[in-house]
Design an enzyme around this catalytic site. Structure first.
Site, mmCIF file in Angstrom:
data_model
loop_
_atom_site.group_PDB
_atom_site.id
_atom_site.type_symbol
_atom_site.label_atom_id
_atom_site.label_comp_id
_atom_site.label_asym_id
_atom_site.label_seq_id
_atom_site.Cartn_x
_atom_site.Cartn_y
_atom_site.Cartn_z
ATOM 1 N N GLU B 9 0.829 -1.204 0.000
ATOM 2 C CA GLU B 9 0.000 0.000 0.000
ATOM 3 C C GLU B 9 0.865 1.256 0.000
ATOM 4 O O GLU B 9 0.582 2.216 -0.705
ATOM 5 C CB GLU B 9 -0.907 0.025 1.234
ATOM 6 C CG GLU B 9 -2.055 -0.964 1.157
ATOM 7 C CD GLU B 9 -2.861 -1.002 2.442
ATOM 8 O OE1 GLU B 9 -2.990 0.046 3.104
ATOM 9 O OE2 GLU B 9 -3.343 -2.088 2.794
ATOM 10 N N SER B 29 -6.829 0.741 11.659
ATOM 11 C CA SER B 29 -7.850 0.181 12.541
ATOM 12 C C SER B 29 -9.258 0.286 11.976
ATOM 13 O O SER B 29 -10.221 0.173 12.710
ATOM 14 C CB SER B 29 -7.812 0.906 13.869
ATOM 15 O OG SER B 29 -8.180 2.261 13.667
ATOM 16 N N ASP B 39 -8.466 0.423 0.596
ATOM 17 C CA ASP B 39 -7.116 0.572 1.160
ATOM 18 C C ASP B 39 -6.521 1.929 0.834
ATOM 19 O O ASP B 39 -5.749 2.475 1.620
ATOM 20 C CB ASP B 39 -6.198 -0.536 0.629
ATOM 21 C CG ASP B 39 -6.606 -1.912 1.139
ATOM 22 O OD1 ASP B 39 -6.942 -2.024 2.323
ATOM 23 O OD2 ASP B 39 -6.605 -2.864 0.333
ATOM 24 N N GLU B 52 -8.574 -1.273 -3.679
ATOM 25 C CA GLU B 52 -8.359 -2.389 -2.756
ATOM 26 C C GLU B 52 -7.052 -3.058 -3.178
ATOM 27 O O GLU B 52 -6.896 -3.406 -4.355
ATOM 28 C CB GLU B 52 -9.541 -3.367 -2.865
ATOM 29 C CG GLU B 52 -9.542 -4.494 -1.879
ATOM 30 C CD GLU B 52 -9.839 -4.044 -0.463
ATOM 31 O OE1 GLU B 52 -10.534 -3.022 -0.270
ATOM 32 O OE2 GLU B 52 -9.352 -4.716 0.462
#
Lengths: 136, 136
Positions: B9, B29, B39, B52
């Site tokens: 990422e 979190s 993401d 994602e």
């Protein structure tokens, strides 16, 4: 006088979802790059918001000029309207444009409650179409 | 076979900034709400992306159907193009639309390397104007 903004950010994210905006907080650790990130990004397919969050139990907030510069840079690049979202205790969220802030002698920014009430917008205004309406 | 996507990422966020997109990772979190978050979110004032991220050292990736549903919901609401960004080891990032994926008998999604190469787009394509061009 400025408290940790983490709970405030979560509350504001929830409010934005209730206004049918998809909203996301920035990662706690600043993330992948040294690039400045706003505290919250939100969008509803029409309006995109980049929000720097401030909370205080007092009646005045100071904001580092670097934070505002970063907010403007990110917003310009991403394609979002830049806002400072301020939570004075016992009051609803107030949203200000960077240009609404006043500069201090040390070239940082200051926002007093009375100025915030005069120049700010509420959450309905920044998430709606009538975005030029003033808070009062 | 699917590795922790955290480093991936970060790498992808850096690549997006290099393409003049302001990009931000989701908080680790999950953030303030139970709402599904992609993401990565990125924008350049014209194109908004919700990604994602998946990484693998193998040649096949499985994706939970709930993840795809969440990606589609977030993207629709936010106003972003939904992509699955896949990093097969030793290869560049490949980006697929949810509709490019194949469904497994258990109603999750599967993506094989050959299908990814056939249907995917590269980072230039998803960040540029010629977004309909195929990878090969």
């Amino acid at each position: 006088m400025v408290r940790d903004g983490s709970r405030g950010e979560r509350d504001l994210v929830k409010l934005l979802w209730e206004k049918d905006f998809a909203a996301m907080r920035a990662p706690a650790s600043g993330g992948a790059t040294k690039k400045p990130l706003p505290d919250i990004i939100a969008g509803n397919g029409e309006i995109y918001l980049a929000i720097e969050v401030k909370m205080t139990s007092g009646e005045r907030i100071y904001i580092d000029s670097g934070k505002i510069k970063g907010l403007l840079e990110f917003s310009e690049m991403f394609g979002a309207e830049p806002y400072i979202g301020v939570k004075f205790r016992y009051r609803d969220w107030i949203f200000l444009s960077p240009s609404d802030l006043e500069m201090t002698p040390s070239e940082n920014y200051r926002l007093d409650l009375d100025i915030a009430l005069e120049r700010g917008r509420d959450i309905h205004e920044i998430t709606g179409r009538e975005r030029q309406t003033r808070l009062r």
